[in-house]
Write a protein that holds these residues in place. Sequence first.
Motif, PDB file in Angstrom:
ATOM      1  N   ARG A 101       2.761  25.696  60.143  1.00  0.00           N
ATOM      2  CA  ARG A 101       4.165  25.693  59.720  1.00  0.00           C
ATOM      3  C   ARG A 101       5.016  24.942  60.745  1.00  0.00           C
ATOM      4  O   ARG A 101       5.932  24.197  60.387  1.00  0.00           O
ATOM      5  CB  ARG A 101       4.677  27.125  59.550  1.00  0.00           C
ATOM      6  CG  ARG A 101       4.075  27.852  58.360  1.00  0.00           C
ATOM      7  CD  ARG A 101       4.685  29.240  58.212  1.00  0.00           C
ATOM      8  NE  ARG A 101       4.126  29.955  57.089  1.00  0.00           N
ATOM      9  CZ  ARG A 101       4.517  29.805  55.831  1.00  0.00           C
ATOM     10  NH1 ARG A 101       5.497  28.959  55.548  1.00  0.00           N
ATOM     11  NH2 ARG A 101       3.958  30.487  54.856  1.00  0.00           N
ATOM     12  N   ARG A 107       9.114  24.443  57.748  1.00  0.00           N
ATOM     13  CA  ARG A 107       8.330  25.530  57.175  1.00  0.00           C
ATOM     14  C   ARG A 107       8.061  26.639  58.184  1.00  0.00           C
ATOM     15  O   ARG A 107       7.429  27.648  57.845  1.00  0.00           O
ATOM     16  CB  ARG A 107       7.015  24.988  56.609  1.00  0.00           C
ATOM     17  CG  ARG A 107       7.296  24.032  55.469  1.00  0.00           C
ATOM     18  CD  ARG A 107       6.058  23.388  54.884  1.00  0.00           C
ATOM     19  NE  ARG A 107       6.480  22.406  53.886  1.00  0.00           N
ATOM     20  CZ  ARG A 107       6.672  22.692  52.606  1.00  0.00           C
ATOM     21  NH1 ARG A 107       6.455  23.888  52.159  1.00  0.00           N
ATOM     22  NH2 ARG A 107       7.085  21.765  51.758  1.00  0.00           N
ATOM     23  N   LEU A 110       9.134  30.944  57.741  1.00  0.00           N
ATOM     24  CA  LEU A 110       9.460  31.360  56.376  1.00  0.00           C
ATOM     25  C   LEU A 110       8.211  31.417  55.506  1.00  0.00           C
ATOM     26  O   LEU A 110       7.316  30.587  55.649  1.00  0.00           O
ATOM     27  CB  LEU A 110      10.468  30.388  55.746  1.00  0.00           C
ATOM     28  CG  LEU A 110      11.890  30.437  56.278  1.00  0.00           C
ATOM     29  CD1 LEU A 110      12.717  29.333  55.634  1.00  0.00           C
ATOM     30  CD2 LEU A 110      12.534  31.803  56.020  1.00  0.00           C
ATOM     31  N   ALA A 114      10.071  31.249  50.115  1.00  0.00           N
ATOM     32  CA  ALA A 114      11.335  30.734  50.635  1.00  0.00           C
ATOM     33  C   ALA A 114      11.297  29.214  50.748  1.00  0.00           C
ATOM     34  O   ALA A 114      12.296  28.533  50.473  1.00  0.00           O
ATOM     35  CB  ALA A 114      11.644  31.366  51.991  1.00  0.00           C
ATOM     36  N   HIS A 135      17.883  26.537  55.483  1.00  0.00           N
ATOM     37  CA  HIS A 135      16.694  27.012  56.187  1.00  0.00           C
ATOM     38  C   HIS A 135      17.071  28.050  57.229  1.00  0.00           C
ATOM     39  O   HIS A 135      16.474  29.135  57.303  1.00  0.00           O
ATOM     40  CB  HIS A 135      15.968  25.837  56.846  1.00  0.00           C
ATOM     41  CG  HIS A 135      14.863  26.256  57.759  1.00  0.00           C
ATOM     42  ND1 HIS A 135      15.029  26.362  59.117  1.00  0.00           N
ATOM     43  CD2 HIS A 135      13.584  26.635  57.500  1.00  0.00           C
ATOM     44  CE1 HIS A 135      13.901  26.769  59.665  1.00  0.00           C
ATOM     45  NE2 HIS A 135      13.014  26.938  58.701  1.00  0.00           N
ATOM     46  N   LEU A 138      18.083  31.313  55.575  1.00  0.00           N
ATOM     47  CA  LEU A 138      16.954  32.087  55.065  1.00  0.00           C
ATOM     48  C   LEU A 138      16.207  32.783  56.195  1.00  0.00           C
ATOM     49  O   LEU A 138      15.749  33.920  56.048  1.00  0.00           O
ATOM     50  CB  LEU A 138      16.008  31.181  54.279  1.00  0.00           C
ATOM     51  CG  LEU A 138      16.497  30.745  52.900  1.00  0.00           C
ATOM     52  CD1 LEU A 138      15.561  29.694  52.303  1.00  0.00           C
ATOM     53  CD2 LEU A 138      16.596  31.946  51.955  1.00  0.00           C
ATOM     54  N   VAL A 139      16.066  32.111  57.327  1.00  0.00           N
ATOM     55  CA  VAL A 139      15.426  32.743  58.494  1.00  0.00           C
ATOM     56  C   VAL A 139      16.227  33.967  58.920  1.00  0.00           C
ATOM     57  O   VAL A 139      15.673  35.030  59.211  1.00  0.00           O
ATOM     58  CB  VAL A 139      15.288  31.741  59.659  1.00  0.00           C
ATOM     59  CG1 VAL A 139      14.838  32.451  60.931  1.00  0.00           C
ATOM     60  CG2 VAL A 139      14.305  30.636  59.303  1.00  0.00           C
ATOM     61  N   LYS A 142      15.842  36.753  56.354  1.00  0.00           N
ATOM     62  CA  LYS A 142      14.534  37.398  56.490  1.00  0.00           C
ATOM     63  C   LYS A 142      14.559  38.453  57.595  1.00  0.00           C
ATOM     64  O   LYS A 142      13.894  39.493  57.509  1.00  0.00           O
ATOM     65  CB  LYS A 142      13.469  36.348  56.782  1.00  0.00           C
ATOM     66  CG  LYS A 142      12.051  36.889  56.895  1.00  0.00           C
ATOM     67  CD  LYS A 142      11.071  35.746  57.034  1.00  0.00           C
ATOM     68  CE  LYS A 142       9.634  36.237  57.143  1.00  0.00           C
ATOM     69  NZ  LYS A 142       9.383  36.917  58.423  1.00  0.00           N
ATOM     70  N   LEU A 152      15.163  36.861  47.736  1.00  0.00           N
ATOM     71  CA  LEU A 152      14.695  35.551  47.284  1.00  0.00           C
ATOM     72  C   LEU A 152      14.727  35.451  45.758  1.00  0.00           C
ATOM     73  O   LEU A 152      15.034  34.390  45.211  1.00  0.00           O
ATOM     74  CB  LEU A 152      13.279  35.291  47.795  1.00  0.00           C
ATOM     75  CG  LEU A 152      13.118  35.115  49.304  1.00  0.00           C
ATOM     76  CD1 LEU A 152      11.658  34.863  49.663  1.00  0.00           C
ATOM     77  CD2 LEU A 152      13.992  33.982  49.840  1.00  0.00           C
TER      78      LEU A 152
END
Length: 251
Positions: A101, A107, A110, A114, A135, A138-139, A142, A152
């Motif tokens: 990742r 990437r 996540l 996601a 991004h 979303l991190v 999470k 999500l």
Amino acid sequence: MTISQAAAFAGVTVKTVRHYHRLGLVAEPDRDSSGYRRYGSAELLRLVQVRTLAEAGVPLAEIGDLLDADPERFAADVADVKARLAERIAELASRREMLDRLASGNRLLLPDRAIAILDRAAELDFPPDYLAAAHEGLVLAKAVIPDFDGYLADVEASLKDLAYVELLRRSWDASSWDPDDPRLEQLAKDYAAHLIAHPELLAVPSSLNDASDGQSRAEVIEDYRHERADSSSRLAALMRAELRAAGITIR
């Protein structure tokens, strides 16, 4: 057979043989009349057994007891070592996946679901700076939302609403506007009207409501959304005002 010959026969180095001696894993043979230690079949067998178990992943500190155990205990101990190796393999596989990742840039940190959302946003022609911010968002989500999969699912559903997607795109463009730009008021009205018509877009993840610190977690996410520009903060304030006028209060 000399120590160097025994080492070569067992597939190890002389240094390794001496290390096995120090640990008590292989008994040192007696010296012959010339003062050299001579390795016989018993020592060679023990050397091969120790080397084989060590290569299989058995810790050296456990090999002596393992070789001295009866068949039933030997089988149980080997099964235990196998289980620990399986755990280690799973851990290393997880680390390798993380490195993969990392090598693929955005990437990192996540899950695939996601990443699929980010890929979908790219397909919808959101600009690179928006994707980078998404991004990061979303991190952060999470980390603070207990039911991240549920979150999500809500995001996936919202991206199917093309009118909402257009509002997201306009809002991102507005982050570069002056805070006093009159276009912000119209954007806030349009955005609020769509949210009023589609209240599911205003839903707070249920896991935040269930968490004892849900309010704080929600505030972290909301602060991140609007901390990038003064115009974004003003747009958020205008939208809240429009929603309050309609009898809707959001965090």
